[in-house]
Design a protein around this motif. Structure first.
Motif, mmCIF file in Angstrom:
data_model
loop_
_atom_site.group_PDB
_atom_site.id
_atom_site.type_symbol
_atom_site.label_atom_id
_atom_site.label_comp_id
_atom_site.label_asym_id
_atom_site.label_seq_id
_atom_site.Cartn_x
_atom_site.Cartn_y
_atom_site.Cartn_z
ATOM 1 N N PHE A 125 66.937 49.954 38.865
ATOM 2 C CA PHE A 125 65.798 50.642 38.266
ATOM 3 C C PHE A 125 65.111 49.738 37.248
ATOM 4 N N THR A 126 65.899 49.039 36.444
ATOM 5 C CA THR A 126 65.346 48.117 35.458
ATOM 6 C C THR A 126 64.594 46.987 36.148
ATOM 7 N N GLU A 127 65.171 46.455 37.215
ATOM 8 C CA GLU A 127 64.503 45.389 37.971
ATOM 9 C C GLU A 127 63.196 45.895 38.572
ATOM 10 N N LEU A 128 63.200 47.123 39.076
ATOM 11 C CA LEU A 128 61.988 47.703 39.636
ATOM 12 C C LEU A 128 60.910 47.855 38.568
ATOM 13 N N LEU A 129 61.311 48.301 37.387
ATOM 14 C CA LEU A 129 60.354 48.434 36.291
ATOM 15 C C LEU A 129 59.790 47.074 35.888
ATOM 16 N N GLN A 130 60.663 46.069 35.794
ATOM 17 C CA GLN A 130 60.203 44.736 35.426
ATOM 18 C C GLN A 130 59.245 44.184 36.474
ATOM 19 N N LYS A 131 59.585 44.371 37.743
ATOM 20 C CA LYS A 131 58.719 43.892 38.818
ATOM 21 C C LYS A 131 57.373 44.620 38.771
ATOM 22 N N SER A 132 57.403 45.918 38.550
ATOM 23 C CA SER A 132 56.161 46.694 38.464
ATOM 24 C C SER A 132 55.308 46.228 37.296
ATOM 25 N N PHE A 133 55.947 45.964 36.181
ATOM 26 C CA PHE A 133 55.224 45.473 35.003
ATOM 27 C C PHE A 133 54.570 44.136 35.302
ATOM 28 N N ARG A 134 55.312 43.243 35.930
ATOM 29 C CA ARG A 134 54.770 41.923 36.236
ATOM 30 C C ARG A 134 53.637 42.004 37.253
ATOM 31 N N ILE A 135 53.757 42.901 38.226
ATOM 32 C CA ILE A 135 52.675 43.078 39.199
ATOM 33 C C ILE A 135 51.428 43.607 38.497
ATOM 34 N N LYS A 137 35.587 32.890 44.055
ATOM 35 C CA LYS A 137 36.937 32.352 44.255
ATOM 36 C C LYS A 137 37.921 33.483 44.560
ATOM 37 N N GLN A 138 37.811 34.583 43.839
ATOM 38 C CA GLN A 138 38.746 35.684 44.036
ATOM 39 C C GLN A 138 38.520 36.393 45.367
ATOM 40 N N SER A 139 37.267 36.548 45.785
ATOM 41 C CA SER A 139 37.027 37.192 47.076
ATOM 42 C C SER A 139 37.567 36.324 48.205
ATOM 43 N N GLU A 140 37.468 35.004 48.049
ATOM 44 C CA GLU A 140 38.039 34.087 49.039
ATOM 45 C C GLU A 140 39.557 34.219 49.083
ATOM 46 N N LYS A 141 40.164 34.319 47.925
ATOM 47 C CA LYS A 141 41.622 34.446 47.852
ATOM 48 C C LYS A 141 42.090 35.751 48.496
ATOM 49 N N PHE A 142 41.377 36.852 48.225
ATOM 50 C CA PHE A 142 41.767 38.137 48.809
ATOM 51 C C PHE A 142 41.528 38.166 50.314
ATOM 52 N N SER A 143 40.515 37.451 50.784
ATOM 53 C CA SER A 143 40.287 37.425 52.228
ATOM 54 C C SER A 143 41.391 36.639 52.933
ATOM 55 N N GLU A 144 41.984 35.655 52.239
ATOM 56 C CA GLU A 144 43.124 34.914 52.800
ATOM 57 C C GLU A 144 44.324 35.832 52.992
ATOM 58 N N ILE A 145 44.544 36.716 52.049
ATOM 59 C CA ILE A 145 45.693 37.624 52.111
ATOM 60 C C ILE A 145 45.509 38.627 53.239
ATOM 61 N N ASN A 146 44.308 39.167 53.390
ATOM 62 C CA ASN A 146 43.925 40.003 54.527
ATOM 63 C C ASN A 146 44.895 41.150 54.803
ATOM 64 N N GLY A 147 45.176 41.955 53.794
ATOM 65 C CA GLY A 147 45.974 43.161 54.004
ATOM 66 C C GLY A 147 47.482 42.954 54.004
ATOM 67 N N ASP A 148 47.960 41.771 53.740
ATOM 68 C CA ASP A 148 49.400 41.525 53.672
ATOM 69 C C ASP A 148 49.876 41.947 52.277
ATOM 70 N N ARG A 204 52.710 39.962 50.523
ATOM 71 C CA ARG A 204 52.250 38.683 49.959
ATOM 72 C C ARG A 204 51.430 38.926 48.702
ATOM 73 N N LEU A 205 50.580 39.940 48.746
ATOM 74 C CA LEU A 205 49.768 40.271 47.580
ATOM 75 C C LEU A 205 50.653 40.634 46.397
ATOM 76 N N SER A 206 51.661 41.481 46.609
ATOM 77 C CA SER A 206 52.535 41.873 45.503
ATOM 78 C C SER A 206 53.329 40.678 44.985
ATOM 79 N N GLU A 207 53.746 39.783 45.885
ATOM 80 C CA GLU A 207 54.464 38.582 45.445
ATOM 81 C C GLU A 207 53.551 37.680 44.620
#
Length: 130
Positions: free
Chosen positions: A6-16, A33-44, A47-50
């Protein structure tokens, strides 16, 4: 769910969340630049959360270094060798700002006027309640 996960989940959520905030700031500064970066991710979403977690971790470390450097600059009376062993016997004085005589009298007059207005409002409230 144990407390460690639970603590790890909270820390991960905070960092995200921190990473998302940093990304938002970057998007405001450079939208192309940001729209280009988000288009690279394309719904993954994984990867976005990482990516957001990584960015949040970096932002957290930078913030921690900033706070630590600021705290290092603040003199601490408890760390000094001349600090009193009995803090309750320490006497501190506060320097009050010096106010010009004319300004002081004007402040007193305004305070009195405010008190009169407050009393009038109380009287009006009392008469409307009747």
């Amino acid at each position: 769910m144990n407390s460690d996960s639970f603590t790890e989940l909270l820390q991960k959520s905070f960092r995200i969340a921190l990473g998302a905030t940093a990304t938002l700031v970057e998007a405001v500064q450079d939208p192309a630049k940001q729209s280009e970066k988000f288009s690279e991710i394309n719904g993954d979403w994984n990867r976005l959360s990482e990516d957001l977690e990584t960015k949040g971790t970096v932002a957290e470390q930078e913030a921690r270094r900033l706070v630590d450097s600021m705290m290092a600059q603040v003199p601490s009376p408890f760390n000094s060798p001349t600090a009193s062993p009995h803090p309750s016997t320490t006497v501190s004085t506060v320097n009050m700002p010096k106010v010009e005589v004319g300004l002081q009298s004007e402040l007193e007059m305004l305070t009195q006027e405010l008190e009169v207005i407050r009393q009038e409002i109380e009287q009006l409230k009392g008469s409307s309640d009747s």
